[in-house]
Design an enzyme around this catalytic site. Structure first.
Site, PDB file in Angstrom:
ATOM      1  N   GLY A  13      14.334  32.455   0.978  1.00  0.00           N
ATOM      2  CA  GLY A  13      13.676  31.341   0.271  1.00  0.00           C
ATOM      3  C   GLY A  13      12.787  31.861  -0.841  1.00  0.00           C
ATOM      4  N   ALA A  14      13.293  32.834  -1.605  1.00  0.00           N
ATOM      5  CA  ALA A  14      12.442  33.518  -2.597  1.00  0.00           C
ATOM      6  C   ALA A  14      12.654  33.021  -4.021  1.00  0.00           C
ATOM      7  CB  ALA A  14      12.671  35.026  -2.529  1.00  0.00           C
ATOM      8  N   ARG A  16      11.457  30.285  -5.094  1.00  0.00           N
ATOM      9  CA  ARG A  16      10.278  29.490  -5.477  1.00  0.00           C
ATOM     10  C   ARG A  16       9.197  29.589  -4.395  1.00  0.00           C
ATOM     11  NH1 ARG A  16      12.823  23.464  -4.223  1.00  0.00           N
ATOM     12  NH2 ARG A  16      11.931  23.298  -2.155  1.00  0.00           N
ATOM     13  N   ASN A  92      11.113  33.531   5.520  1.00  0.00           N
ATOM     14  CA  ASN A  92      10.221  32.528   4.927  1.00  0.00           C
ATOM     15  C   ASN A  92      10.894  31.166   4.737  1.00  0.00           C
ATOM     16  OD1 ASN A  92       8.048  31.516   2.910  1.00  0.00           O
ATOM     17  ND2 ASN A  92       9.900  31.643   1.627  1.00  0.00           N
ATOM     18  N   SER A 146       3.555  27.885  10.704  1.00  0.00           N
ATOM     19  CA  SER A 146       2.763  26.784  10.138  1.00  0.00           C
ATOM     20  C   SER A 146       1.667  26.359  11.108  1.00  0.00           C
ATOM     21  CB  SER A 146       3.668  25.584   9.868  1.00  0.00           C
ATOM     22  OG  SER A 146       2.886  24.455   9.508  1.00  0.00           O
ATOM     23  N   TYR A 159       9.460  19.230  12.731  1.00  0.00           N
ATOM     24  CA  TYR A 159       8.937  20.407  12.024  1.00  0.00           C
ATOM     25  C   TYR A 159       7.964  21.175  12.917  1.00  0.00           C
ATOM     26  CZ  TYR A 159       6.596  23.142   8.356  1.00  0.00           C
ATOM     27  OH  TYR A 159       6.060  24.163   7.606  1.00  0.00           O
ATOM     28  N   ALA A 161       7.724  21.226  16.132  1.00  0.00           N
ATOM     29  CA  ALA A 161       8.431  21.875  17.246  1.00  0.00           C
ATOM     30  C   ALA A 161       9.104  23.161  16.764  1.00  0.00           C
ATOM     31  CB  ALA A 161       9.464  20.921  17.837  1.00  0.00           C
ATOM     32  N   LYS A 163       8.207  25.086  14.287  1.00  0.00           N
ATOM     33  CA  LYS A 163       7.225  26.121  13.961  1.00  0.00           C
ATOM     34  C   LYS A 163       6.471  26.601  15.202  1.00  0.00           C
ATOM     35  CE  LYS A 163       7.981  26.381   9.492  1.00  0.00           C
ATOM     36  NZ  LYS A 163       8.463  27.606   8.850  1.00  0.00           N
TER      37      LYS A 163
HETATM   38  P1  NAD Z   1       9.553  25.629  -0.746  1.00  0.00           P
HETATM   39  O1  NAD Z   1      10.238  24.357  -0.425  1.00  0.00           O
HETATM   40  O2  NAD Z   1       9.185  25.926  -2.134  1.00  0.00           O
HETATM   41  O3  NAD Z   1      10.382  26.861  -0.187  1.00  0.00           O
HETATM   42  C1  NAD Z   1      11.246  26.769   0.917  1.00  0.00           C
HETATM   43  C2  NAD Z   1      12.411  27.676   0.649  1.00  0.00           C
HETATM   44  O4  NAD Z   1      13.299  27.637   1.776  1.00  0.00           O
HETATM   45  C3  NAD Z   1      13.205  27.245  -0.596  1.00  0.00           C
HETATM   46  O5  NAD Z   1      13.483  28.368  -1.382  1.00  0.00           O
HETATM   47  C4  NAD Z   1      14.497  26.684   0.017  1.00  0.00           C
HETATM   48  O6  NAD Z   1      15.625  26.849  -0.802  1.00  0.00           O
HETATM   49  C5  NAD Z   1      14.623  27.515   1.282  1.00  0.00           C
HETATM   50  N1  NAD Z   1      15.507  26.854   2.244  1.00  0.00           N
HETATM   51  C6  NAD Z   1      15.371  25.622   2.787  1.00  0.00           C
HETATM   52  N2  NAD Z   1      16.435  25.362   3.574  1.00  0.00           N
HETATM   53  C7  NAD Z   1      17.242  26.446   3.518  1.00  0.00           C
HETATM   54  C8  NAD Z   1      18.485  26.780   4.109  1.00  0.00           C
HETATM   55  N3  NAD Z   1      19.154  25.953   4.933  1.00  0.00           N
HETATM   56  N4  NAD Z   1      19.025  27.989   3.822  1.00  0.00           N
HETATM   57  C9  NAD Z   1      18.395  28.834   3.016  1.00  0.00           C
HETATM   58  N5  NAD Z   1      17.216  28.581   2.424  1.00  0.00           N
HETATM   59  C10 NAD Z   1      16.655  27.395   2.684  1.00  0.00           C
HETATM   60  O7  NAD Z   1       8.254  25.641   0.188  1.00  0.00           O
HETATM   61  P2  NAD Z   1       7.211  26.784   0.593  1.00  0.00           P
HETATM   62  O8  NAD Z   1       5.927  26.092   0.775  1.00  0.00           O
HETATM   63  O9  NAD Z   1       7.303  27.960  -0.294  1.00  0.00           O
HETATM   64  O10 NAD Z   1       7.754  27.152   2.054  1.00  0.00           O
HETATM   65  C11 NAD Z   1       7.937  28.473   2.529  1.00  0.00           C
HETATM   66  C12 NAD Z   1       7.632  28.520   4.016  1.00  0.00           C
HETATM   67  O11 NAD Z   1       6.266  28.168   4.228  1.00  0.00           O
HETATM   68  C13 NAD Z   1       8.457  27.538   4.851  1.00  0.00           C
HETATM   69  O12 NAD Z   1       8.892  28.167   6.039  1.00  0.00           O
HETATM   70  C14 NAD Z   1       7.460  26.442   5.178  1.00  0.00           C
HETATM   71  O13 NAD Z   1       7.773  25.760   6.365  1.00  0.00           O
HETATM   72  C15 NAD Z   1       6.180  27.234   5.283  1.00  0.00           C
HETATM   73  N6  NAD Z   1       4.969  26.418   5.118  1.00  0.00           N
HETATM   74  C16 NAD Z   1       4.721  25.722   3.976  1.00  0.00           C
HETATM   75  C17 NAD Z   1       3.582  24.937   3.892  1.00  0.00           C
HETATM   76  C18 NAD Z   1       3.251  24.121   2.664  1.00  0.00           C
HETATM   77  O14 NAD Z   1       2.295  23.315   2.698  1.00  0.00           O
HETATM   78  N7  NAD Z   1       3.961  24.273   1.569  1.00  0.00           N
HETATM   79  C19 NAD Z   1       2.698  24.858   4.978  1.00  0.00           C
HETATM   80  C20 NAD Z   1       2.978  25.605   6.122  1.00  0.00           C
HETATM   81  C21 NAD Z   1       4.116  26.367   6.187  1.00  0.00           C
END
Ligand code: NAD
Length: 256
Positions: A13-14, A16, A92, A146, A159, A161, A163
């Site tokens: 997930g890199a 963005r 990630n 999370s 979600y 569950a 995490k």
């Molecule tokens: P984001 O949506 O920008 O990034 C999520 C990434 O995961 C994206 O690049 C997306 O393409 C990838 N992804 C989603 N489903 C996928 C799949 N089936 N296969 C491959 N890649 C997939 O959001 P972010 O905030 O950068 O999230 C990164 C991590 O941080 C996640 O695990 C998220 O649950 C966690 N997180 C985020 C927050 C928040 O408030 N943004 C809070 C707590 C935890």
């Protein structure tokens, strides 16, 4: 000193958000090579790769649906084919269905999709990476969890569950793999300003104010605020830390 000299790092997930910020920070910290995994946003992933190269690290851009075992496994295998090694996995990638859905309305399809991506996806990757790490008697895994997994989240039980399971998965792997010199840790962010949380943070100023007021440090994290702790846990500075769930939430949820 925090240094990743000679290290190869795979980040899912890199393209963005937190994953992209971590890729840039690993490059700044001297990583030799960074695998930038993306799901659908190839152009964004290519931009991250070019920034990483500008900072002096080699890059490899790979697509995969993390929720598919074969594709997740291929990510690790292509990394080995290309770079000849893997030192750090940052699991990630994840999804947060933005709309509040009470459990009485929660469809099995959504529950399944969330668990499949956030839990099975991490399991597939960690399993394959651990096979490599056990063989080389060295390795490091950082999983992004999370606060929702620690205290639950009304309207987002799927979600939360997924995490919550990540925390116990982290601890299990840490106790299992420690004897092979493999560290496994989790970073548990609270609200982070990324595309994932945009619907909650970027559309309604009143909602943003409410969220911010519940955070003792008085601000929502940036992706970089989370990337730093990921690097710390992946580094030699944290060599005696394993099985940890590190809060990165501005003080909003104070539990391990
Ligand atoms: P984001 O949506 O920008 O990034 C999520 C990434 O995961 C994206 O690049 C997306 O393409 C990838 N992804 C989603 N489903 C996928 C799949 N089936 N296969 C491959 N890649 C997939 O959001 P972010 O905030 O950068 O999230 C990164 C991590 O941080 C996640 O695990 C998220 O649950 C966690 N997180 C985020 C927050 C928040 O408030 N943004 C809070 C707590 C935890």
């Amino acid at each position: 000193m925090l240094s990743f000299k000679d290290r190869i790092v795979l980040i899912t997930g890199a393209s963005r958000g937190i994953g992209a910020a971590a890729a840039v920070k690993f490059a700044q910290a001297g990583a030799a090579g960074i695998v930038i995994h993306y799901h659908t946003q190839r152009a964004a992933a290519m931009e991250v790769a070019s920034e990483v190269r500008r900072l002096g690290a080699a890059s490899l851009v790979l697509a995969a649906d993390a929720a598919d075992q074969g594709q997740a496994r291929a990510l690790v295998d292509h990394t080995l084919e290309h770079f000849g090694r893997l030192d750090t996995l940052v699991a990630n990638a994840g999804v947060w269905p933005a709309q509040d859905v009470p459990v009485t309305e929660l469809e099995e399809a959504q529950f399944d999709r969330t668990i499949r991506t956030n839990l099975y996806g991490v399991y597939y990757l960690c399993k394959r990476a651990a096979q490599v790490f056990v063989r080389q008697r060295r390795g490091n895994i950082v999983i992004v969890g999370s606060t929702a997994g620690q205290r639950g989240e009304a309207g987002h039980s799927d979600y939360a569950a997924s995490k919550g399971a990540i925390s116990s998965f982290t601890k299990s792997l840490a106790s299992e793999l420690g004897r092979f010199n493999i560290n496994v840790n989790c970073v548990a962010p609270g609200w982070v300003d990324t595309d994932m949380s945009a619907a909650a943070l970027r559309t309604d100023p009143t909602e943003l104010l409410k969220i911010t007021e519940a955070i003792p440090l008085g601000r929502v994290a940036s992706a970089e605020d989370v990337a730093g702790p990921i690097l710390f846990l992946a580094s030699d500075l944290a060599r005696h830390i394993t099985g940890e769930v590190l809060n990165v939430n501005g003080g909003s949820v104070l539990c391990g």
